[in-house]
Design a protein around this motif. Structure first.
Motif, mmCIF file in Angstrom:
data_model
loop_
_atom_site.group_PDB
_atom_site.id
_atom_site.type_symbol
_atom_site.label_atom_id
_atom_site.label_comp_id
_atom_site.label_asym_id
_atom_site.label_seq_id
_atom_site.Cartn_x
_atom_site.Cartn_y
_atom_site.Cartn_z
ATOM 1 N N PRO A 79 16.952 -5.937 16.113
ATOM 2 C CA PRO A 79 17.177 -7.095 15.570
ATOM 3 C C PRO A 79 16.331 -7.306 14.252
ATOM 4 O O PRO A 79 16.617 -7.966 13.301
ATOM 5 N N VAL A 80 15.258 -6.794 14.101
ATOM 6 C CA VAL A 80 14.694 -6.574 12.993
ATOM 7 C C VAL A 80 15.223 -6.012 11.723
ATOM 8 O O VAL A 80 15.210 -6.522 10.629
ATOM 9 N N LEU A 252 7.951 -6.024 13.953
ATOM 10 C CA LEU A 252 8.005 -4.729 14.269
ATOM 11 C C LEU A 252 6.789 -4.221 15.138
ATOM 12 O O LEU A 252 6.613 -3.160 16.238
ATOM 13 N N GLY A 253 5.482 -4.742 15.220
ATOM 14 C CA GLY A 253 4.537 -4.539 15.822
ATOM 15 C C GLY A 253 3.717 -3.340 15.566
ATOM 16 O O GLY A 253 3.755 -2.770 14.659
ATOM 17 N N ASP A 254 3.065 -2.851 16.377
ATOM 18 C CA ASP A 254 1.969 -1.562 16.206
ATOM 19 C C ASP A 254 3.028 -0.421 16.194
ATOM 20 O O ASP A 254 2.325 0.513 15.665
ATOM 21 N N ALA A 255 4.068 -0.284 16.577
ATOM 22 C CA ALA A 255 4.818 0.889 16.704
ATOM 23 C C ALA A 255 5.223 1.454 15.240
ATOM 24 O O ALA A 255 5.594 2.519 15.328
ATOM 25 N N PHE A 256 5.160 0.441 14.233
ATOM 26 C CA PHE A 256 5.543 1.017 12.825
ATOM 27 C C PHE A 256 4.716 0.446 11.878
ATOM 28 O O PHE A 256 3.928 -0.385 11.955
ATOM 29 N N ARG A 257 4.685 1.474 10.796
ATOM 30 C CA ARG A 257 3.798 0.886 9.484
ATOM 31 C C ARG A 257 4.704 0.263 8.483
ATOM 32 O O ARG A 257 5.951 0.858 8.108
ATOM 33 N N VAL A 258 4.390 -0.919 7.860
ATOM 34 C CA VAL A 258 5.099 -1.367 6.948
ATOM 35 C C VAL A 258 4.007 -1.605 5.785
ATOM 36 O O VAL A 258 3.268 -2.473 5.821
ATOM 37 N N ARG A 259 4.528 -0.798 4.720
ATOM 38 C CA ARG A 259 3.750 -0.899 3.469
ATOM 39 C C ARG A 259 4.372 -1.453 2.170
ATOM 40 O O ARG A 259 5.619 -1.137 2.114
#
Length: 400
Positions: A79-80, A252-259
């Protein structure tokens, strides 16, 4: 304050009995004007070069990059990602597969960073603005092509005019290493030369852009990607950009890095910031040296006005009032020079922006020195120079 200011203004604009005091006062004003103008102009030039670097980086790096926190590859589903595709503030979303590889071209080898991109990236990427030869067209029917950074291309002799294929190698993730025949444990792909681009030294010496299906074939992936690049519409506000970044991180939580782009180039932007700070400090130090002319002229003025000081004391003026007159006099010399320098510097920068009459030496893509005038630089320069002038004006002692 009104009486000391009126007397200080009279001293400033009246002709002194000793011509040398007029000369030193004029030199003080001219020196502060030149120092202030130099500060405004040099900072504006630095802003211009910074903008060029930032624009070049923005043509390669996305506004937002999503990568896995652990591991290398993931499936961009859920969904994200659906929400991001449906968000009208998002201009484009492209999937990439990136890995360090071994490349060989016409007998020359090197280590490179191969970036596999989809058709969205190929069609909409601003990287095509940096192509120096060939094109960014990575597909010619069934023929797959590669575009390469200029420094790496020079090292390998890579040229879109030649028909020699580029070979890319990567260890087979599912195969076993054979000590007797190491090449048997490598996967490889061959691509034609599409183009050469130049962005900056770091990117030019390591980056190879290829179709995403080629990288999946090389790495043994099916639908996986190593990153999702998101570009926002240019007309959205900075607040909306931050809101999208924050919301994506939370979802997305801690499973992904969003930069964001600043995080991707944290070292570069910090270095540029510190360089500008160092330049500002050097120029301020020069202004401080120039400001000591104010001390000289003010000291000589105090000596010349001894009779006036005695008269003021007889009329009931306190030492504090007399000192304030000469402090204001010295400060006014600084302010007149500073205001003159600001006017000269701002006019010069605006004319350079409009006409570009100061040309860049040599053969560069930019014909004239880039300049960008920032209100923050003018405000900071004004505050610092005014403070320097005031401190210098406090040094002479009117009780001599």
């Amino acid at each position: 304050m009104k009486l000391p200011l009126r007397i200080a203004l009279r001293y400033l604009f009246s002709r002194k009995s000793h011509n040398v005091i007029n000369i030193i006062s004029g030199i003080s004003i001219a020196g502060m004007a030149i120092g202030t103008a130099a500060l405004v102009i040099i900072l504006s030039v630095y802003n211009g070069f910074n903008r060029i670097v930032e624009d070049a980086v923005s043509d390669v790096d996305p506004d937002m990059l999503v990568t896995p926190s652990s591991g290398k590859a993931f499936l961009p589903e859920g969904p994200v990602f659906d929400r991001l595709y449906a968000d009208d503030r998002v201009l484009s979303i492209s999937c990439t597969v990136e890995e360090n590889v071994f490349v060989s071209y016409d007998g020359r080898q090197s280590i490179a960073c191969a970036k596999g991109v989809d058709t969205v990236y190929e069609e909409e990427s601003q990287l095509r603005r940096h192509i120096t030869s060939g094109s960014l067209e990575l597909h010619n029917g069934d023929v797959k092509k590669a575009a390469m950074g200029a420094s790496l291309a020079y090292k390998l002799g890579f040229n879109p005019v030649f028909k020699t294929p580029l070979e890319i190698y990567y260890p087979d993730r599912k195969g076993k290493f054979s000590p007797t025949n190491p090449t048997a444990s490598l996967r490889s792909v061959r691509l034609s030369a599409a183009g050469v681009f130049t962005v900056n030294a770091d990117i030019d010496e390591r980056l190879v852009v290829v179709p995403i299906e080629t990288m999946r074939e090389l790495l043994g992936y099916e639908e996986e990607v190593t990153g999702v690049e998101v570009r926002f519409r240019e007309d959205i506000s900075g607040r909306d950009r931050k809101r999208i970044l924050r919301q994506t991180r939370e979802d997305l939580g801690d499973a992904f890095r969003v930069r964001d782009r600043n995080s991707l180039n944290d070292t570069l932007f910090k270095m540029m910031k510190y360089e500008k700070l160092a330049i500002f400090a050097i120029l301020v130090f020069i202004v401080i040296i120039i400001a000591f002319n104010v001390y000289s002229s003010l000291t000589m003025l105090i000596i010349e006005k001894k009779d006036d000081i005695g008269t003021l004391r007889s009329l009931g003026a306190t030492e504090k009032t007399i000192r304030r007159i000469f402090v204001l006099e010295g400060w006014l010399v600084t302010l007149v020079g500073m205001i003159s320098g600001l006017i000269v510097g701002i006019v010069f920068v605006l004319l350079q922006q409009r006409f570009g009459f100061i040309r860049m030496p040599g053969n560069y893509l930019i014909g004239s020195y880039p300049v960008i005038l920032k209100a923050s630089d003018i405000l900071l320069s004004t505050v610092v120079i005014a403070a320097i002038g005031y401190v210098i004006a406090l040094i002479p002692d009117s009780r001599k």
